[in-house]
Motif scaffolding. Structure first.
Motif, short mmCIF file in Angstrom:
data_model
loop_
_atom_site.label_atom_id
_atom_site.label_comp_id
_atom_site.label_asym_id
_atom_site.label_seq_id
_atom_site.Cartn_x
_atom_site.Cartn_y
_atom_site.Cartn_z
N MET A 122 47.84 35.19 37.97
CA MET A 122 46.73 35.82 38.36
C MET A 122 46.32 37.21 37.71
SD MET A 122 46.80 34.70 42.40
CE MET A 122 45.07 34.91 42.76
N PRO A 123 45.03 37.46 37.43
CA PRO A 123 44.70 38.78 36.82
C PRO A 123 45.18 39.80 37.72
CG PRO A 123 42.80 37.05 36.64
CD PRO A 123 44.24 36.40 37.39
N THR A 124 45.62 41.03 37.45
CA THR A 124 45.74 42.00 38.46
C THR A 124 44.99 42.48 39.34
OG1 THR A 124 47.30 43.02 36.76
CG2 THR A 124 46.63 44.54 38.47
N LYS A 125 43.45 42.54 38.91
CA LYS A 125 42.41 42.68 39.93
C LYS A 125 42.17 41.93 40.89
CE LYS A 125 37.54 44.31 39.90
NZ LYS A 125 36.43 43.48 40.37
N VAL A 126 42.20 40.45 40.63
CA VAL A 126 42.17 39.56 41.54
C VAL A 126 43.26 39.65 42.58
CG1 VAL A 126 42.16 36.94 41.85
CG2 VAL A 126 40.86 38.04 40.10
N GLU A 168 43.16 42.22 45.06
CA GLU A 168 41.88 42.28 45.84
C GLU A 168 42.50 41.34 47.08
OE1 GLU A 168 38.54 40.66 43.87
OE2 GLU A 168 38.20 42.93 43.09
N LEU A 169 43.05 40.31 46.54
CA LEU A 169 43.71 39.20 47.90
C LEU A 169 44.77 39.92 48.39
CD1 LEU A 169 43.66 36.45 48.61
CD2 LEU A 169 45.01 35.91 46.78
N GLU A 170 46.02 40.59 47.73
CA GLU A 170 46.75 41.09 48.42
C GLU A 170 46.43 42.48 49.58
OE1 GLU A 170 51.02 43.49 47.43
OE2 GLU A 170 49.74 42.83 45.84
N ASP A 178 41.88 34.20 51.36
CA ASP A 178 40.86 35.20 50.85
C ASP A 178 39.71 35.28 51.85
OD1 ASP A 178 39.18 36.74 49.44
OD2 ASP A 178 39.76 35.89 47.79
N LEU A 179 39.85 36.32 52.72
CA LEU A 179 38.82 36.73 53.71
C LEU A 179 37.68 36.90 53.21
CD1 LEU A 179 40.87 38.64 56.43
CD2 LEU A 179 39.39 36.52 56.97
N ASN A 180 37.62 37.78 51.91
CA ASN A 180 36.39 38.17 51.50
C ASN A 180 35.36 36.75 50.85
OD1 ASN A 180 37.07 40.68 51.72
ND2 ASN A 180 37.97 41.10 49.82
N LYS A 181 36.09 35.82 50.22
CA LYS A 181 35.58 34.59 49.74
C LYS A 181 35.42 33.61 50.73
CE LYS A 181 36.60 35.89 44.92
NZ LYS A 181 37.30 35.75 43.88
#
Length: 117
Positions: free
Chosen positions: A34-38, A41-43, A56-59
């Motif tokens: 996974m890309p570092t940014k993604v 954000e998930l972690e 993923d609460l944001n999504k």
């Protein structure tokens, strides 16, 4: 096939999640790709106690959906794992399915450090 109405559930049904050794390895491989940014954000999301670390609460959806454990794939469609919003979808029975040995539970036995080291 009718799908589960997961929008708006905020991951309340996503945990605890037992995983097998092979599921653990598949998830670990996915996390490492996974890309570092993604990944960051998930972690770094604050989740409800007991909710899967990959929700993923944001999504408002599973952050590892393509490699989610078998128990997650079964949820809502088996009588022993009923979704309170669509109980009629639970028509199958776990009895007679292949029971695989679980090596731990996401969030409790396995945390982010287990997948990123």
């Amino acid at each position: 096939m009718k799908r589960l109405p997961c929008d708006g559930c905020r991951g309340l049904c996503c945990g605890p999640v037992p995983v097998t050794e092979s599921e653990f390895m598949i998830i670990k491989k996915k996390i490492k790709s996974m890309p570092t940014k993604v990944l960051s954000e998930l972690e770094n999301q604050k989740r409800y106690y007991g909710t899967c670390i990959f929700y993923d609460l944001n999504k408002d959806k599973c952050g590892i959906h393509s490699v989610r454990p078998e128990i997650c794939r079964m949820f809502g469609y088996y009588k022993e794992l009923v979704c309170f919003r669509e109980p009629d979808l639970a028509t199958k029975s776990i009895e007679g399915t292949d029971k695989k040995e679980h090596v731990g539970i996401l969030t409790l036995d396995f945390t982010w450090k287990d997948f990123t080291k």
